[in-house]
Design a protein around this motif. Sequence first.
Motif, mmCIF file in Angstrom:
data_model
loop_
_atom_site.group_PDB
_atom_site.id
_atom_site.type_symbol
_atom_site.label_atom_id
_atom_site.label_comp_id
_atom_site.label_asym_id
_atom_site.label_seq_id
_atom_site.Cartn_x
_atom_site.Cartn_y
_atom_site.Cartn_z
ATOM 1 N N SER A 187 -5.450 7.925 -2.211
ATOM 2 C CA SER A 187 -5.359 9.327 -2.656
ATOM 3 C C SER A 187 -5.062 10.256 -1.514
ATOM 4 O O SER A 187 -5.092 9.871 -0.352
ATOM 5 N N SER A 223 0.841 -1.195 0.000
ATOM 6 C CA SER A 223 0.000 0.000 0.000
ATOM 7 C C SER A 223 0.873 1.240 0.000
ATOM 8 O O SER A 223 1.809 1.336 0.791
ATOM 9 N N VAL A 224 0.546 2.166 -0.895
ATOM 10 C CA VAL A 224 1.288 3.424 -0.975
ATOM 11 C C VAL A 224 0.307 4.561 -1.218
ATOM 12 O O VAL A 224 -0.834 4.327 -1.634
ATOM 13 N N GLN A 225 0.766 5.760 -1.007
ATOM 14 C CA GLN A 225 -0.034 6.923 -1.336
ATOM 15 C C GLN A 225 0.207 7.312 -2.793
ATOM 16 O O GLN A 225 1.225 6.947 -3.390
ATOM 17 N N ALA A 226 -0.745 8.023 -3.345
ATOM 18 C CA ALA A 226 -0.614 8.488 -4.721
ATOM 19 C C ALA A 226 0.707 9.242 -4.889
ATOM 20 O O ALA A 226 1.100 10.022 -4.013
ATOM 21 N N LEU A 233 2.470 6.403 -8.824
ATOM 22 C CA LEU A 233 1.276 5.570 -8.761
ATOM 23 C C LEU A 233 0.035 6.406 -8.523
ATOM 24 O O LEU A 233 0.074 7.432 -7.819
ATOM 25 N N LYS A 234 -1.065 5.951 -9.116
ATOM 26 C CA LYS A 234 -2.341 6.638 -9.013
ATOM 27 C C LYS A 234 -3.356 5.690 -8.370
ATOM 28 O O LYS A 234 -3.202 4.462 -8.455
ATOM 29 N N ASP A 286 -4.452 2.690 -10.245
ATOM 30 C CA ASP A 286 -3.530 1.563 -10.407
ATOM 31 C C ASP A 286 -3.815 0.456 -9.386
ATOM 32 O O ASP A 286 -3.207 -0.619 -9.466
ATOM 33 N N THR A 287 -4.706 0.730 -8.453
ATOM 34 C CA THR A 287 -5.036 -0.277 -7.450
ATOM 35 C C THR A 287 -5.615 -1.520 -8.097
ATOM 36 O O THR A 287 -6.570 -1.446 -8.875
ATOM 37 N N VAL A 319 -3.280 1.876 -3.912
ATOM 38 C CA VAL A 319 -2.803 3.250 -3.958
ATOM 39 C C VAL A 319 -3.900 4.153 -3.409
ATOM 40 O O VAL A 319 -5.001 4.195 -3.953
#
Length: 125
Positions: free
Chosen positions: A125, A11-14, A86-87, A90-91, A123
Amino acid sequence: QVHLAESGGGSVQAGGSLKLSCGASGRFDSSYCWAWFRQPQGKEREEVAHIYTVGGLPQYDDSVKGRFTLSVNNAENTLYLEMNNLKPEDTAIYSCAAKEAYSKASCFIGEYDYWGQGTQVTVSS
């Protein structure tokens, strides 16, 4: 028989980055196509990128061009997907796949025969 196994999801932020790996056990007797696919929840699976292992250049879906980079480490029999900027869209569950092939063109058509179990990329937001 070829077995594929992905790793590197998370898991990452945009705007963030992740690098996925796909390790292959067993080898093809000939050239082959190696690809990354993704499937967002409730949607159909789509190809993200692929490469033909004999002199082929990575091919990308328009949605990821300029942000994702596919690479291969032949010595380690590993496929990578580096994902930058990443946006949220893209999840998805990302899976690697492979099939024997005898031309670059065959990577664009037909089904893949070998699949990994998939890894989740989320990802926010």
